[in-house]
Design a protein around this motif. Structure first.
Motif, PDB file in Angstrom:
ATOM      1  N   ALA A 193       0.818  -1.214   0.000  1.00 42.46           N
ATOM      2  CA  ALA A 193       0.000   0.000   0.000  1.00 42.46           C
ATOM      3  C   ALA A 193       0.855   1.268   0.000  1.00 42.46           C
ATOM      4  O   ALA A 193       0.336   2.370  -0.147  1.00 42.46           O
ATOM      5  CB  ALA A 193      -0.935   0.006   1.209  1.00 42.46           C
ATOM      6  N   ALA A 194       2.172   1.114   0.148  1.00 48.15           N
ATOM      7  CA  ALA A 194       3.048   2.289   0.120  1.00 48.15           C
ATOM      8  C   ALA A 194       4.042   2.215  -1.029  1.00 48.15           C
ATOM      9  O   ALA A 194       4.850   3.128  -1.213  1.00 48.15           O
ATOM     10  CB  ALA A 194       3.805   2.407   1.442  1.00 48.15           C
ATOM     11  N   THR A 197       4.425   5.303  -3.377  1.00 50.27           N
ATOM     12  CA  THR A 197       4.460   6.649  -2.794  1.00 50.27           C
ATOM     13  C   THR A 197       5.623   7.461  -3.377  1.00 50.27           C
ATOM     14  O   THR A 197       6.742   6.956  -3.479  1.00 50.27           O
ATOM     15  CB  THR A 197       4.549   6.574  -1.262  1.00 50.27           C
ATOM     16  N   GLY A 198       5.306   8.692  -3.775  1.00 51.12           N
ATOM     17  CA  GLY A 198       6.316   9.564  -4.364  1.00 51.12           C
ATOM     18  C   GLY A 198       6.386   9.456  -5.882  1.00 51.12           C
ATOM     19  O   GLY A 198       7.084  10.223  -6.531  1.00 51.12           O
ATOM     20  N   TYR A 199       5.633   8.491  -6.450  1.00 56.78           N
ATOM     21  CA  TYR A 199       5.688   8.262  -7.893  1.00 56.78           C
ATOM     22  C   TYR A 199       4.381   8.605  -8.592  1.00 56.78           C
ATOM     23  O   TYR A 199       3.303   8.566  -7.990  1.00 56.78           O
ATOM     24  CB  TYR A 199       5.954   6.776  -8.189  1.00 56.78           C
ATOM     25  N   ILE A 224      -3.764   5.220  -6.239  1.00 59.15           N
ATOM     26  CA  ILE A 224      -3.579   5.827  -4.916  1.00 59.15           C
ATOM     27  C   ILE A 224      -3.487   4.754  -3.831  1.00 59.15           C
ATOM     28  O   ILE A 224      -2.887   4.989  -2.786  1.00 59.15           O
ATOM     29  CB  ILE A 224      -4.731   6.830  -4.617  1.00 59.15           C
ATOM     30  N   GLU A 225      -4.039   3.578  -4.088  1.00 58.67           N
ATOM     31  CA  GLU A 225      -4.018   2.515  -3.059  1.00 58.67           C
ATOM     32  C   GLU A 225      -2.629   1.891  -2.911  1.00 58.67           C
ATOM     33  O   GLU A 225      -2.389   1.104  -2.016  1.00 58.67           O
ATOM     34  CB  GLU A 225      -5.069   1.447  -3.340  1.00 58.67           C
ATOM     35  N   GLY A 227      -0.219   4.128  -2.930  1.00 53.67           N
ATOM     36  CA  GLY A 227       0.426   5.353  -2.483  1.00 53.67           C
ATOM     37  C   GLY A 227       0.830   6.284  -3.606  1.00 53.67           C
ATOM     38  O   GLY A 227       1.306   7.392  -3.346  1.00 53.67           O
ATOM     39  N   ARG A 229       0.932   9.014  -6.598  1.00 58.34           N
ATOM     40  CA  ARG A 229       0.225  10.287  -6.772  1.00 58.34           C
ATOM     41  C   ARG A 229      -0.896  10.108  -7.779  1.00 58.34           C
ATOM     42  O   ARG A 229      -1.957  10.705  -7.676  1.00 58.34           O
ATOM     43  CB  ARG A 229       1.250  11.309  -7.284  1.00 58.34           C
ATOM     44  N   ASN A 293      -5.832  -3.064   4.567  1.00 63.20           N
ATOM     45  CA  ASN A 293      -5.417  -2.095   3.554  1.00 63.20           C
ATOM     46  C   ASN A 293      -5.360  -2.828   2.223  1.00 63.20           C
ATOM     47  O   ASN A 293      -5.264  -4.062   2.201  1.00 63.20           O
ATOM     48  CB  ASN A 293      -4.112  -1.375   3.928  1.00 63.20           C
TER      49      ASN A 293
ATOM     50  N   ASN B  20       0.680   1.935   8.511  1.00 67.04           N
ATOM     51  CA  ASN B  20      -0.391   2.161   7.525  1.00 67.04           C
ATOM     52  C   ASN B  20      -1.636   2.796   8.146  1.00 67.04           C
ATOM     53  O   ASN B  20      -2.762   2.394   7.843  1.00 67.04           O
ATOM     54  CB  ASN B  20      -0.792   0.855   6.836  1.00 67.04           C
ATOM     55  N   ASN B  77       4.094   4.756   6.721  1.00 64.58           N
ATOM     56  CA  ASN B  77       2.985   5.003   5.774  1.00 64.58           C
ATOM     57  C   ASN B  77       1.807   5.676   6.467  1.00 64.58           C
ATOM     58  O   ASN B  77       0.651   5.322   6.260  1.00 64.58           O
ATOM     59  CB  ASN B  77       2.552   3.716   5.072  1.00 64.58           C
ATOM     60  N   CYS B  80      -2.160   7.354   4.816  1.00 61.53           N
ATOM     61  CA  CYS B  80      -2.497   6.826   3.479  1.00 61.53           C
ATOM     62  C   CYS B  80      -4.011   6.857   3.290  1.00 61.53           C
ATOM     63  O   CYS B  80      -4.770   7.047   4.228  1.00 61.53           O
ATOM     64  CB  CYS B  80      -1.934   5.424   3.305  1.00 61.53           C
ATOM     65  N   PHE B 103       7.600   7.153   7.294  1.00 58.37           N
ATOM     66  CA  PHE B 103       7.124   7.275   5.911  1.00 58.37           C
ATOM     67  C   PHE B 103       5.742   7.906   5.935  1.00 58.37           C
ATOM     68  O   PHE B 103       4.899   7.486   6.718  1.00 58.37           O
ATOM     69  CB  PHE B 103       7.049   5.871   5.295  1.00 58.37           C
ATOM     70  N   PHE B 104       5.533   8.907   5.065  1.00 58.76           N
ATOM     71  CA  PHE B 104       4.220   9.550   4.988  1.00 58.76           C
ATOM     72  C   PHE B 104       3.606   9.360   3.608  1.00 58.76           C
ATOM     73  O   PHE B 104       4.320   9.371   2.595  1.00 58.76           O
ATOM     74  CB  PHE B 104       4.338  11.057   5.217  1.00 58.76           C
ATOM     75  N   ALA B 105       2.285   9.255   3.560  1.00 54.79           N
ATOM     76  CA  ALA B 105       1.582   9.299   2.275  1.00 54.79           C
ATOM     77  C   ALA B 105       1.659  10.734   1.753  1.00 54.79           C
ATOM     78  O   ALA B 105       1.626  11.692   2.528  1.00 54.79           O
ATOM     79  CB  ALA B 105       0.135   8.866   2.459  1.00 54.79           C
ATOM     80  N   ASP B 106       1.783  10.858   0.425  1.00 58.14           N
ATOM     81  CA  ASP B 106       2.018  12.172  -0.204  1.00 58.14           C
ATOM     82  C   ASP B 106       0.956  13.221   0.105  1.00 58.14           C
ATOM     83  O   ASP B 106       1.274  14.361   0.435  1.00 58.14           O
ATOM     84  CB  ASP B 106       2.037  12.022  -1.732  1.00 58.14           C
ATOM     85  N   ILE B 107      -0.306  12.841  -0.083  1.00 61.60           N
ATOM     86  CA  ILE B 107      -1.361  13.864   0.025  1.00 61.60           C
ATOM     87  C   ILE B 107      -1.451  14.355   1.462  1.00 61.60           C
ATOM     88  O   ILE B 107      -1.565  15.549   1.723  1.00 61.60           O
ATOM     89  CB  ILE B 107      -2.736  13.340  -0.463  1.00 61.60           C
TER      90      ILE B 107
END
Lengths: 472, 195
Positions: A193-194, A197-199, A224-225, A227, A229, A293, B20, B77, B80, B103-107
């Protein structure tokens, strides 16, 4: 060096790029809905600003709306107030609203594409993480927060750092009974789920190419699931055919010019991605999630993983998820009785999804222990389903066709899964309480959900399809 | 419009070692019906924090008498899922100024920064040190210095630097606002539209 599709579109929308600052990115169309916009409009009022480009803003009501008796006032006061607030804000700021009762009302990510608003090469944002859906057309589309909704209303631009680029290729032939939803659940189960992220992800490969626009939207929807963008797919004949003739699609000379441009929208052969992943379609089974998740997914014949297969620091979260779901390690989900089936959401509520389900359930009956909700993504999908007689097939099987909205995807409107109950759902999130407090969600494809509705338990759709072939 | 300013902080921390953590847990959808930004802190982590009758669940960290502070420390994460900014509003409204995770989710990260809530990404190792410190002493102090971009466990002196976009850093330190910045470039936007 060649460019990626993502970079071509991004570069074409950069208003200003300054060292040390995020880019100022121009947004072609801004979708808004009732939940994440009221505070943004308030912000505009406080600043004394108008909506900068109201004609490039499109509104609908979807999250709070009931999916039964939509002609009556919304029962819950706060939901009604929020929907009324959207109507008031759109009137005050001059924004087109496809509100409750309008022939184009529906889930924001379903109506954009079906009205021809979503097109290749454009930029789209919305205060909703599933805005990634629109990437299926070869567009840059992603979800934003309410402060950013205010920003786009005020300026038609967004301050945004360019994300990294990832390519995910899927090649080969899918097994019968395996579709777009299984592909994306499979990818997320592999990268977590991560993992994105960042991509910003570009989906490619002949399996992706072979999908309909509806299937491509299902894939991009769930970017988005992992992570990411957002996710996008290069436009091709399938894309052009889908957009052609839709209400807001370009016409005449404009159309020819647009198509010429769309044909330049692909990643160059020597384009560099920051990450590349490859999957074989033949490895993908019908998928189902077992945890809380969307990365916690398995092939339907596989067993829930053993706790010991996770790193020590992850085991606590893993055990918490299994306890919530009422499952144990090494368990097979096949045969697990379920209580609800939800076919809908911005992931799987398009006409193709309803056709697929109707075709499969024709002449069958839902199991007695199951409540089934079929919720079309939009007024237009609902009308199309009725025109094709799908509503009659659903009704005969015990699946009443409801009215359009986000419905049981997010436990915000009247459609909630009761505490402790199991729902096999075509939506996108299986988080704790997502479908209602203490509800338990198994994410799956429309076909796997429909099979479960008929048998009353988690079922391998392939066995069903094989038997039907034998019977002929 | 000026936004909330953040420069420096020393505080005890609140540990939430779960991975998460999605924004549906931070603030469930049924509490998104408000049309203002206020009051979301009352429902922060609602279903982990309160039972069905609305009574506090004793085993949840926000209800534990030993733990309090302006720094929330969570597993990887964090944030998320849904783009709801209400998650950042709820955390800030409850009284946190900083969220730390590996780690963080972008939004979520963007939403937090737009509300003067500082998301600090640390290494897995440092995250573990923070948890170890707070479980050894619930009142363990942690220092956050945005100007010099470090986070430090005061008692041991262990520290780590963190990354932040220089523009967003300037926004937090000075209370700048993205909309003011884009509006100051309005001419460029209008020129772009004519292209």
């Amino acid at each position: 060096m060649g460019q990626t599709l993502f970079d071509k579109i991004w570069d074409a929308h950069v208003v200003s790029s300054k060292e040390g600052f995020p880019d100022i990115l121009y947004i072609d169309t801004h979708f808004i809905h009732e939940v994440t916009s009221p505070q943004a409009f308030d912000g505009l009022r406080q600043r004394g600003l108008p909506v900068f480009r109201p004609k490039q803003t499109v509104a609908t009501a979807d999250h709070n709306v009931p999916t039964w008796d939509q002609h009556l006032p919304i029962k819950e006061e706060l939901s009604r107030y929020q929907v009324d607030m959207l109507t008031k804000n759109c009137a005050e700021f001059g924004i087109e609203l496809y509100g409750l009762g309008h022939q184009y009302q529906g889930i924001v990510h379903v109506i954009g594409p079906e009205l021809g608003i979503t097109r290749p090469g454009c930029t789209y944002v919305c205060g909703d993480s599933h805005t990634s859906t629109h990437g299926a057309f070869g567009a840059i589309a992603f979800g934003i927060g309410t402060s950013q909704v205010e920003q786009v209303l005020a300026t038609q631009c967004l301050l945004q750092q360019r994300p990294k680029r990832m390519k995910i290729e899927v090649n080969g032939t899918l097994q019968k009974g395996v579709g777009a939803k299984d592909i994306i659940l499979y990818i997320i189960s592999k990268i977590s789920a991560a993992g994105g992220t960042g991509y910003f992800v570009e989906y490619a490969g002949d399996t992706i190419r072979s999908l309909s626009m509806e299937g491509r939207m299902t894939i991009c929807n769930m970017s988005i699931e992992m992570g990411a963008r957002g996710g996008l797919i290069a436009p091709d004949e399938t894309t052009i055919e889908y957009v052609k003739g839709r209400k807001f699609a370009p016409q005449g000379e404009e159309w020819d010019k647009a198509v010429d441009y769309w044909k330049t929208l692909y990643s160059d052969e020597d384009a560099q991605f920051d990450s590349e992943l490859y999957f074989d379609a033949a490895d993908i089974e019908p998928m189902i999630t077992y945890g809380t998740n969307p990365g916690m997914g398995i092939g339907i014949t596989q067993h829930v993983p053993e706790t010991a297969s996770f790193e020590a620091k992850e085991q606590g979260s893993y055990t918490k998820a299994l306890n919530y779901m009422g499952l144990h390690e090494d368990q097979s989900l096949l045969g697990k009785p379920i209580d609800y089936v939800f076919i809908g959401s911005c992931t799987n509520s398009r006409i193709e999804d309803l056709r697929l389900v109707a075709d499969f359930i024709k002449g069958k009956q839902k199991a007695d222990n199951v409540t089934v909700w079929v919720v079309p993504g939009s007024k237009q999908v609902q009308q199309q389903a009725i025109a094709e007689g799908l509503d009659k097939i659903f009704e005969a099987a015990g699946f009443p066709l409801r009215e359009p909205g986000c419905s049981a995807c997010l436990g915000m409107n009247e459609d909630k899964i009761p505490a402790g109950k199991y729902c096999i759902s075509t939506s996108n999130r299986n988080f704790e309480g997502r479908q209602g407090p203490d509800s338990r969600t198994f994410l799956a494809s429309p076909l796997t959900a429909a099979a479960a509705a008929i048998t009353g338990k988690v079922t391998d759709i392939r066995e069903f399809l094989q038997q039907e072939e034998l019977v002929g | 419009m000026a936004t909330k300013i953040f420069k420096h902080l020393q505080s005890s921390i609140v540990p939430l070692p779960i991975e998460n953590i999605d924004t549906d847990q931070i603030i469930p959808a049924r509490f998104l019906k408000a049309t203002t930004r206020d009051g979301f802190g009352n429902n922060l982590f609602r279903d982990w924090r309160f039972d069905k009758e609305g009574n506090p669940k004793e085993d949840f960290v926000l209800n534990h008498p030993n733990y309090s502070g302006k720094i929330l420390v969570a597993g990887k994460n964090f944030g998320c899922g849904s783009s709801r900014e209400h998650a950042a509003w709820a955390i800030a409204d409850y009284g946190f100024d900083v969220v730390v995770s590996s780690f963080f989710a972008d939004i979520f990260k963007g939403n937090a920064l737009n509300n003067g809530l500082l998301p600090i990404q640390v290494s897995d190792d440092f995250l573990k040190k923070l948890f170890d410190a707070v479980y050894a002493d619930a009142h363990a102090q942690v220092e956050v210095d945005l100007d010099n971009q470090f986070i430090k466990i005061v008692s041991t002196g262990e520290q780590e630097t963190f990354e932040i976009n220089p523009y967003k850093k300037a926004c937090l330190i000075n209370g700048y606002d993205d909309i003011d910045y884009i509006l100051s470039n309005k001419q460029l936007v209008e020129e772009f539209e004519k292209r």
